[in-house]
Design an enzyme around this catalytic site. Structure first.
Site, PDB file in Angstrom:
ATOM      1  N   HIS A   4       8.266  22.538  -0.928  1.00  0.00           N
ATOM      2  CA  HIS A   4       7.193  22.198  -1.857  1.00  0.00           C
ATOM      3  C   HIS A   4       5.686  22.500  -1.262  1.00  0.00           C
ATOM      4  O   HIS A   4       4.487  22.315  -2.170  1.00  0.00           O
ATOM      5  CB  HIS A   4       7.135  20.537  -2.172  1.00  0.00           C
ATOM      6  CG  HIS A   4       8.490  20.348  -2.666  1.00  0.00           C
ATOM      7  ND1 HIS A   4       9.491  19.837  -1.917  1.00  0.00           N
ATOM      8  CD2 HIS A   4       8.838  19.985  -4.158  1.00  0.00           C
ATOM      9  CE1 HIS A   4      10.498  19.391  -2.624  1.00  0.00           C
ATOM     10  NE2 HIS A   4      10.152  19.720  -3.857  1.00  0.00           N
ATOM     11  N   GLY A  20      -3.316  10.766  -3.045  1.00  0.00           N
ATOM     12  CA  GLY A  20      -2.288  10.720  -3.827  1.00  0.00           C
ATOM     13  C   GLY A  20      -2.835  12.166  -4.813  1.00  0.00           C
ATOM     14  O   GLY A  20      -2.007  12.819  -5.471  1.00  0.00           O
ATOM     15  N   ARG A  24      -8.643  14.959  -5.459  1.00  0.00           N
ATOM     16  CA  ARG A  24      -9.456  14.437  -4.581  1.00  0.00           C
ATOM     17  C   ARG A  24      -9.153  15.158  -3.327  1.00  0.00           C
ATOM     18  O   ARG A  24      -9.984  15.503  -2.484  1.00  0.00           O
ATOM     19  CB  ARG A  24      -9.061  12.757  -4.367  1.00  0.00           C
ATOM     20  CG  ARG A  24      -9.947  12.200  -3.479  1.00  0.00           C
ATOM     21  CD  ARG A  24      -9.476  10.683  -3.128  1.00  0.00           C
ATOM     22  NE  ARG A  24      -8.896  10.028  -4.310  1.00  0.00           N
ATOM     23  CZ  ARG A  24      -7.951   9.324  -4.295  1.00  0.00           C
ATOM     24  NH1 ARG A  24      -7.077   9.018  -3.497  1.00  0.00           N
ATOM     25  NH2 ARG A  24      -7.622   8.721  -5.692  1.00  0.00           N
ATOM     26  N   ARG A  43       3.186  23.455  -7.634  1.00  0.00           N
ATOM     27  CA  ARG A  43       3.050  22.528  -8.380  1.00  0.00           C
ATOM     28  C   ARG A  43       1.430  21.741  -8.646  1.00  0.00           C
ATOM     29  O   ARG A  43       1.421  20.769  -9.007  1.00  0.00           O
ATOM     30  CB  ARG A  43       3.764  21.358  -7.839  1.00  0.00           C
ATOM     31  CG  ARG A  43       5.373  21.297  -8.207  1.00  0.00           C
ATOM     32  CD  ARG A  43       6.370  20.430  -7.399  1.00  0.00           C
ATOM     33  NE  ARG A  43       7.846  20.963  -7.658  1.00  0.00           N
ATOM     34  CZ  ARG A  43       8.454  20.297  -8.246  1.00  0.00           C
ATOM     35  NH1 ARG A  43       8.101  19.339  -9.118  1.00  0.00           N
ATOM     36  NH2 ARG A  43       9.846  20.637  -8.379  1.00  0.00           N
ATOM     37  N   ARG A  87      -3.250   8.363   4.882  1.00  0.00           N
ATOM     38  CA  ARG A  87      -3.567   8.370   3.697  1.00  0.00           C
ATOM     39  C   ARG A  87      -4.728   7.826   3.194  1.00  0.00           C
ATOM     40  O   ARG A  87      -5.216   6.720   4.030  1.00  0.00           O
ATOM     41  CB  ARG A  87      -2.249   7.360   3.043  1.00  0.00           C
ATOM     42  CG  ARG A  87      -2.513   6.985   1.823  1.00  0.00           C
ATOM     43  CD  ARG A  87      -1.509   6.739   0.961  1.00  0.00           C
ATOM     44  NE  ARG A  87      -1.676   5.765  -0.107  1.00  0.00           N
ATOM     45  CZ  ARG A  87      -2.243   6.098  -1.237  1.00  0.00           C
ATOM     46  NH1 ARG A  87      -2.524   7.441  -1.574  1.00  0.00           N
ATOM     47  NH2 ARG A  87      -2.754   5.247  -2.174  1.00  0.00           N
ATOM     48  N   SER A  90      -6.496   5.104  -3.459  1.00  0.00           N
ATOM     49  CA  SER A  90      -7.076   3.883  -4.060  1.00  0.00           C
ATOM     50  C   SER A  90      -6.060   2.803  -4.166  1.00  0.00           C
ATOM     51  O   SER A  90      -4.797   3.059  -4.219  1.00  0.00           O
ATOM     52  CB  SER A  90      -7.598   4.472  -5.603  1.00  0.00           C
ATOM     53  OG  SER A  90      -6.254   4.917  -6.274  1.00  0.00           O
ATOM     54  N   MET A 180       0.797   2.621  -3.943  1.00  0.00           N
ATOM     55  CA  MET A 180       2.176   3.136  -4.552  1.00  0.00           C
ATOM     56  C   MET A 180       2.638   4.217  -3.251  1.00  0.00           C
ATOM     57  O   MET A 180       3.736   4.944  -3.617  1.00  0.00           O
ATOM     58  CB  MET A 180       2.317   3.873  -5.688  1.00  0.00           C
ATOM     59  CG  MET A 180       1.697   3.104  -6.746  1.00  0.00           C
ATOM     60  SD  MET A 180       1.586   3.786  -8.510  1.00  0.00           S
ATOM     61  CE  MET A 180       3.390   4.023  -8.680  1.00  0.00           C
ATOM     62  N   ASP A 204      -9.987  -1.155  -8.446  1.00  0.00           N
ATOM     63  CA  ASP A 204      -9.766  -1.926  -9.437  1.00  0.00           C
ATOM     64  C   ASP A 204      -9.242  -3.358  -8.883  1.00  0.00           C
ATOM     65  O   ASP A 204      -8.773  -3.385  -7.747  1.00  0.00           O
ATOM     66  CB  ASP A 204      -9.040  -1.553 -10.751  1.00  0.00           C
ATOM     67  CG  ASP A 204      -7.385  -0.894 -10.144  1.00  0.00           C
ATOM     68  OD1 ASP A 204      -7.491   0.033  -9.774  1.00  0.00           O
ATOM     69  OD2 ASP A 204      -6.702  -1.913 -10.069  1.00  0.00           O
ATOM     70  N   ARG A 217     -12.727   7.525  -8.878  1.00  0.00           N
ATOM     71  CA  ARG A 217     -11.495   7.494  -7.982  1.00  0.00           C
ATOM     72  C   ARG A 217     -11.262   8.902  -7.149  1.00  0.00           C
ATOM     73  O   ARG A 217     -11.017   9.042  -6.230  1.00  0.00           O
ATOM     74  CB  ARG A 217     -10.269   7.234  -8.915  1.00  0.00           C
ATOM     75  CG  ARG A 217     -10.369   5.845  -9.131  1.00  0.00           C
ATOM     76  CD  ARG A 217      -9.263   5.592 -10.121  1.00  0.00           C
ATOM     77  NE  ARG A 217      -9.403   4.432 -10.771  1.00  0.00           N
ATOM     78  CZ  ARG A 217      -8.591   3.454 -11.375  1.00  0.00           C
ATOM     79  NH1 ARG A 217      -7.181   3.642 -10.832  1.00  0.00           N
ATOM     80  NH2 ARG A 217      -8.879   2.536 -11.892  1.00  0.00           N
TER      81      ARG A 217
HETATM   82  O1  R1P Z   1      -5.471   7.363  -5.355  1.00  0.00           O
HETATM   83  P1  R1P Z   1      -4.158   7.392  -5.012  1.00  0.00           P
HETATM   84  O2  R1P Z   1      -4.079   8.224  -3.613  1.00  0.00           O
HETATM   85  O3  R1P Z   1      -3.380   8.489  -5.877  1.00  0.00           O
HETATM   86  O4  R1P Z   1      -3.300   6.068  -5.079  1.00  0.00           O
HETATM   87  C1  R1P Z   1      -3.148   5.184  -6.080  1.00  0.00           C
HETATM   88  O5  R1P Z   1      -3.421   5.614  -7.315  1.00  0.00           O
HETATM   89  C2  R1P Z   1      -2.246   6.075  -7.890  1.00  0.00           C
HETATM   90  C3  R1P Z   1      -2.123   5.203  -9.072  1.00  0.00           C
HETATM   91  O6  R1P Z   1      -3.158   5.294 -10.107  1.00  0.00           O
HETATM   92  C4  R1P Z   1      -1.074   5.947  -6.915  1.00  0.00           C
HETATM   93  O7  R1P Z   1      -0.787   6.866  -6.265  1.00  0.00           O
HETATM   94  C5  R1P Z   1      -1.716   4.883  -5.910  1.00  0.00           C
HETATM   95  O8  R1P Z   1      -1.206   4.578  -4.823  1.00  0.00           O
HETATM   96  O1  URA Z   2      -1.316   1.820  -7.334  1.00  0.00           O
HETATM   97  C1  URA Z   2      -2.251   1.205  -7.773  1.00  0.00           C
HETATM   98  C2  URA Z   2      -3.506   1.933  -7.525  1.00  0.00           C
HETATM   99  C3  URA Z   2      -4.790   1.166  -8.013  1.00  0.00           C
HETATM  100  N1  URA Z   2      -4.827   0.045  -8.781  1.00  0.00           N
HETATM  101  C4  URA Z   2      -3.556  -0.478  -8.910  1.00  0.00           C
HETATM  102  O2  URA Z   2      -3.462  -1.359  -9.507  1.00  0.00           O
HETATM  103  N2  URA Z   2      -2.340   0.268  -8.527  1.00  0.00           N
END
Ligand code: R1P
Ligand code: URA
Length: 232
Positions: A4, A20, A24, A43, A87, A90, A180, A204, A217
């Protein structure tokens, strides 16, 4: 070359920042690094290497969720020799005292994912930050007058949950925010014996319902980037 990440040996630095969002990654490379060159477009999961204060630094988008993150972390370490993964993500606040745009450093990451249960034959592994990077990040934040919160975060498989209040049980047990990927980061880094830290910005609040914009973001979470780059 990885499946990848279509780069050559030596294209990726030993320290890699991992948002993520691939856009960004582009913003970080173009805003904070010198001579940044894109080494991956597979990708559209953009990856760049440049320098920060003379030190080679890479930035690699990870995509969303533990499975996607795990693929990129594995290839960065196994195929390209990365030694420090940071990492920069957000997250949604789950506690009242965690406010919009606050920086949260994940000391540990709980998860709703079953990946580690499968990996450990039903056992509950505790994904944990590198102590060394954690200590250094606190020092950098202090020097730069960045107020940080640190604690347990939740790496969820779900962005959209069925019940609005699903987060409250985690909050009751002092989990600060939800994102996540951090649990995958800490697990894979441990497997390969490299250093890892998740530095998050609150985008948020599940408590108040406040949100930041998509553009915010992608392009405005500078403080977590300052801390992450200080670790280079
Ligand atoms: O802003 P990133 O780094 O993507 O992180 C958060 O944002 C995404 C969800 O909107 C998920 O990947 C979560 O972990
Ligand atoms: O995974 C995420 C990222 C930002 N805000 C959320 O609620 N969940």
């Amino acid at each position: 070359m990885g499946v990848h990440i279509n780069a050559n040996p030596g294209d990726v630095a030993e320290i890699v920042l991992m948002p993520g969002d691939p856009l960004r990654a582009k913003w970080i490379a173009e805003t904070f690094l010198e001579d940044a060159k894109c080494y991956n477009t597979v990708r559209n999961m953009l990856g760049y290497t440049g320098t920060y204060k003379g030190v080679p630094v890479s930035v690699q988008g990870s995509g969303m969720g533990l499975p996607s993150f795990s693929i990129y972390a594995h290839e960065l370490i196994h195929d390209f020799g990365a030694k420090k993964l940071i990492r920069v993500g957000s997250a949604g606040a789950m506690k009242e005292h965690v406010k919009l745009r606050d920086v949260v450093i994940a000391m540990s990451a709980s998860t709703t994912s079953s990946i580690n249960r499968s990996r450990f034959d039903g056992g509950d592994y505790a994904p944990t930050a590198s102590f060394d990077l954690f200590k250094k990040a606190l020092k950098i934040a202090d020097e730069k007058n960045i107020d940080v919160k640190a604690g347990n975060v939740l790496s969820s498989d779900l962005f959209y949950t069925d019940q609005k209040d699903d987060y409250k049980k985690w909050a009751d047990y002092n989990v600060l925010c939800v994102e996540m990927e951090a649990a995958a980061l800490y697990t894979i880094a441990a497997k390969f014996n490299v250093d890892a830290l998740a530095v998050l910005t609150i985008s948020d609040s599940l408590v108040t319902g406040e949100v930041t914009s998509t553009e915010d973001r992608e392009k405005t979470f500078n403080q977590m980037i300052d801390i992450a780059l200080g670790l280079a």
